[in-house]
Write a protein that holds these residues in place. Structure first.
Motif, PDB file in Angstrom:
ATOM      1  N   ALA A 168      -0.632   7.735  -2.353  1.00 18.69           N
ATOM      2  CA  ALA A 168      -1.143   7.324  -1.592  1.00 18.69           C
ATOM      3  C   ALA A 168      -1.803   5.482  -2.321  1.00 18.69           C
ATOM      4  CB  ALA A 168      -2.969   7.798  -0.564  1.00 18.69           C
ATOM      5  N   VAL A 169      -0.904   4.688  -1.595  1.00 14.01           N
ATOM      6  CA  VAL A 169      -1.130   3.242  -2.468  1.00 14.01           C
ATOM      7  C   VAL A 169      -1.953   2.479  -1.108  1.00 14.01           C
ATOM      8  CG1 VAL A 169       0.896   3.016  -3.638  1.00 14.01           C
ATOM      9  CG2 VAL A 169       1.237   2.160  -1.334  1.00 14.01           C
ATOM     10  N   LYS A 170      -3.105   1.445  -1.684  1.00 16.01           N
ATOM     11  CA  LYS A 170      -3.274   0.251  -0.261  1.00 16.01           C
ATOM     12  C   LYS A 170      -2.756  -0.406  -0.730  1.00 16.01           C
ATOM     13  CE  LYS A 170      -7.880   3.026  -0.283  1.00 16.01           C
ATOM     14  NZ  LYS A 170      -8.559   3.239  -0.296  1.00 16.01           N
ATOM     15  N   ILE A 171      -2.342  -1.971   0.151  1.00 20.34           N
ATOM     16  CA  ILE A 171      -1.116  -2.593  -0.151  1.00 20.34           C
ATOM     17  C   ILE A 171      -1.539  -3.556   1.021  1.00 20.34           C
ATOM     18  CG2 ILE A 171       0.813  -3.838  -0.684  1.00 20.34           C
ATOM     19  CD1 ILE A 171       1.760  -1.484  -1.988  1.00 20.34           C
ATOM     20  N   THR A 223       7.383  -6.375  -0.430  1.00 20.86           N
ATOM     21  CA  THR A 223       7.002  -4.992  -0.162  1.00 20.86           C
ATOM     22  C   THR A 223       8.618  -4.450  -0.636  1.00 20.86           C
ATOM     23  OG1 THR A 223       6.317  -4.782   2.014  1.00 20.86           O
ATOM     24  CG2 THR A 223       4.599  -5.045   0.207  1.00 20.86           C
ATOM     25  N   ASN A 224       9.125  -4.513   0.006  1.00 19.79           N
ATOM     26  CA  ASN A 224      10.428  -4.608   0.641  1.00 19.79           C
ATOM     27  C   ASN A 224      11.305  -4.492  -0.868  1.00 19.79           C
ATOM     28  OD1 ASN A 224      10.650  -4.025   2.162  1.00 19.79           O
ATOM     29  ND2 ASN A 224      11.562  -5.602   3.704  1.00 19.79           N
ATOM     30  N   VAL A 271      13.353   0.200   0.960  1.00 22.34           N
ATOM     31  CA  VAL A 271      13.617   1.465   0.726  1.00 22.34           C
ATOM     32  C   VAL A 271      13.653   2.038   2.151  1.00 22.34           C
ATOM     33  CG1 VAL A 271      12.443   1.946  -1.591  1.00 22.34           C
ATOM     34  CG2 VAL A 271      11.194   2.252   0.551  1.00 22.34           C
ATOM     35  N   PRO A 272      13.925   3.706   2.527  1.00 25.91           N
ATOM     36  CA  PRO A 272      13.626   4.660   3.670  1.00 25.91           C
ATOM     37  C   PRO A 272      12.423   4.299   3.969  1.00 25.91           C
ATOM     38  CG  PRO A 272      14.803   5.430   1.700  1.00 25.91           C
ATOM     39  CD  PRO A 272      14.731   4.884   1.572  1.00 25.91           C
ATOM     40  N   ALA A 273      12.226   3.561   5.185  1.00 28.04           N
ATOM     41  CA  ALA A 273      11.138   4.187   5.681  1.00 28.04           C
ATOM     42  C   ALA A 273      10.740   4.230   7.441  1.00 28.04           C
ATOM     43  CB  ALA A 273      10.426   2.532   6.097  1.00 28.04           C
TER      44      ALA A 273
END
Length: 530
Positions: free
Chosen positions: A131-134, A210-211, A249-251
């Protein structure tokens, strides 16, 4: 008594205004007969959805839809049938499969679908979930060197929201009456709009960052939570449709209940490993133009150079089949043209249909068409405005018009699902209210009774309205548009209402014919320029 007198005077004035607007009831009768007893609207919608399928702008399916609708227009005897290009929209994209499996002693398939314009996995990949918080670009720094081989959860878990209203609904008489109230714009609303524009620009910058960051760090894939519950997937765009920009990336977007499960396990420090396989591809190497499909019934009178337009956006998202958003609108507008040809209509003004592309990315197709044929504002010089997509920019400078600008009588749009028409938004144009009331009266018996002064936004009529042209959207019964189908994998033919679409096609055909036969063009409201 005084109040009663005012009511009588008001009714007399209203009746007088209605009496001054002639309605060709013989033509209305012919239109109703053709629409209610010989309809082809569901055949059209079924072909667009069940056979062609989702129509993401510039995808192979969208090109197939352009070609098929051109062939139908020609079959029905329309003229000037063509696709009209607008500047390089970007690349086409499609996906053919997506699977997510939670590994362990009891493997569990998890339902998720890819976001448009994101890459595939080039075969199955496996990785641990993190999990990330961005929330802003600066948040990326803390994850540098920590994400290689990971599958990221981008959202926090969301509590389940139990429904307290019906999934599907129609407007009540009280609901339609409430729409008559016009809300004056406030400073607070303007402030919220400015904040929305600022937030949009910030999100665009964050997505680009982020990409690039995720691709550079070796992230395997990202997962986001669907904005709807009960297993419904609402999916939009990620990556980038523009050649030369990072697609990341694949999303994927995952059903909320399964996403929450992953988030709880990760929060509890339980190891979670997934296998993801996404088969997706860009169908073009370089940016390509998008295409609107256009056709006409030529005018036969002295006003033949003047034009009445009707339209709907044919593009859709990629997870359902784009039935309610907006195959229904396309089928209704196509059926209106078919009806007019079938009853032998000979309009004084030319009637032109446009099936737009790129609506889901900001009304791009209709905006480009209006800019080319009618009017546009100068390019902004403010860097902050230039950074925004065109549909969010504030009009600046003097409007630049073409000779065609004065020849457009009206534009009518359908784009709020497959519900029956209950009336029309006058878009703050008080002068058209009595006209529309007269045109609508022959359809009171099928539920269309309401003309409201208020605006409605987010559909292609705004491309016309923002440059001072009379552009209008009809009021439609909501059905389950917002609760179930809007931008979701449930947007399929099953949710369309055949009788509603027949009713809508008859009303649209009657409105555009009346506008094409009217002695004068529809009155325009004052253009407010900053």
């Amino acid at each position: 008594m005084f109040k009663q007198c005012l009511m009588v005077v008001g009714l007399a004035i209203s009746g007088s205004l209605l009496a001054q607007e002639p309605v060709d009831l013989n033509m209305v009768n012919q239109i109703r007969q053709e629409s209610f007893h010989h309809s082809q609207v569901m055949d059209t919608l079924a072909h667009l959805t069940d056979r062609i399928g989702p129509r993401l702008t510039n995808s192979p399916q969208m090109r197939e839809a352009n070609a098929w609708t051109r062939s139908k227009f020609s079959e029905w005897g329309l003229v000037n049938v063509h696709d009209e290009a607008f500047d390089d929209f970007g690349r086409g994209w499609e996906f053919s499969n997506a699977s997510v499996l939670m590994l362990g002693s009891h493997p569990v398939p998890l339902r998720a679908l890819p976001m448009a314009w994101t890459p595939g996995t080039n075969g199955p990949v496996e990785g641990e979930v993190m999990a990330v918080k961005i929330k802003k670009v600066a948040d990326l720094d803390q994850y540098k060197g920590k994400l290689a081989g990971k599958i990221l959860l981008l959202d926090e878990a969301r509590p389940y929201r139990r429904g307290d209203t019906p999934d599907s609904r129609r407007y009540t008489e009280n609901g339609l009456e409430a729409m008559q109230t016009f809300s004056l714009p406030t400073a607070e609303e303007k402030k919220k709009l400015d904040e929305r524009m600022k937030g949009y620009a910030e999100r665009m910058g964050l997505t680009k960052a982020t990409n690039e960051f995720f691709a550079a760090e070796g992230v395997l894939a990202t997962l986001s939570i669907s904005s709807l519950d009960n297993g419904i997937l609402r999916v939009g765009a990620g990556g980038s449709r523009r050649a030369g920009e990072s697609v990341g990336v694949p999303a994927l977007v995952m059903v909320a209940e399964r996403y929450n499960q992953l988030a709880r396990l990760v929060e509890a420090k339980q190891p979670v490993k997934l296998r993801i396989d996404v088969q997706a591809r860009f169908t073009d190497e370089a940016n390509q133009p998008g295409y609107n499909t256009v056709a006409e019934i030529p005018g036969t009178g002295r006003d033949a150079k003047e034009v009445v337009m009707l339209g709907a956006h044919m593009d859709s998202w990629h997870t359902g089949t784009g039935a309610s958003d907006n195959g229904a609108g396309v089928a209704v507008m196509m059926e209106a043209m078919r009806i007019l040809k079938a009853v032998g209509a000979k309009p004084h003004r030319t009637i032109r249909i446009a099936l737009w592309s790129g609506e889901e990315q900001g009304l791009i197709g209709s905006r480009a068409y209006v800019a080319k044929h009618f009017a546009k504002y100068p390019e902004p010089t403010d860097p902050k405005q230039k950074a925004l997509p065109e549909f969010l920019r504030k009009p600046t400078g003097k409007l630049q018009t073409t000779p065609e600008y004065e020849r457009l009588a009206a534009y009518f749009n359908v784009d709020n699902g497959s519900g029956r028409l209950r009336g029309i938004y006058a878009q703050e144009n008080a002068a058209v209210v009595p006209i529309f009331k007269a045109w609508l009266e022959p359809f009171h018996d099928v539920g269309a009774t309401t003309v409201v002064l208020r605006n409605t936004g987010s559909t292609d009529h705004i491309s016309f309205d923002r440059v001072g042209l009379p552009g209008f959207q009809f009021i439609q019964d909501p059905l389950d548009y917002s609760s179930n189908v809007h931008h979701t994998d449930l947007d399929t033919l099953d949710h369309a209402e055949p009788q509603d679409l027949q009713q809508a096609a008859a009303i649209v055909a009657s409105f555009v014919y009346a506008a094409a036969m009217r002695e004068q063009m529809l009155p325009r409201k004052p253009l407010l320029e900053e």
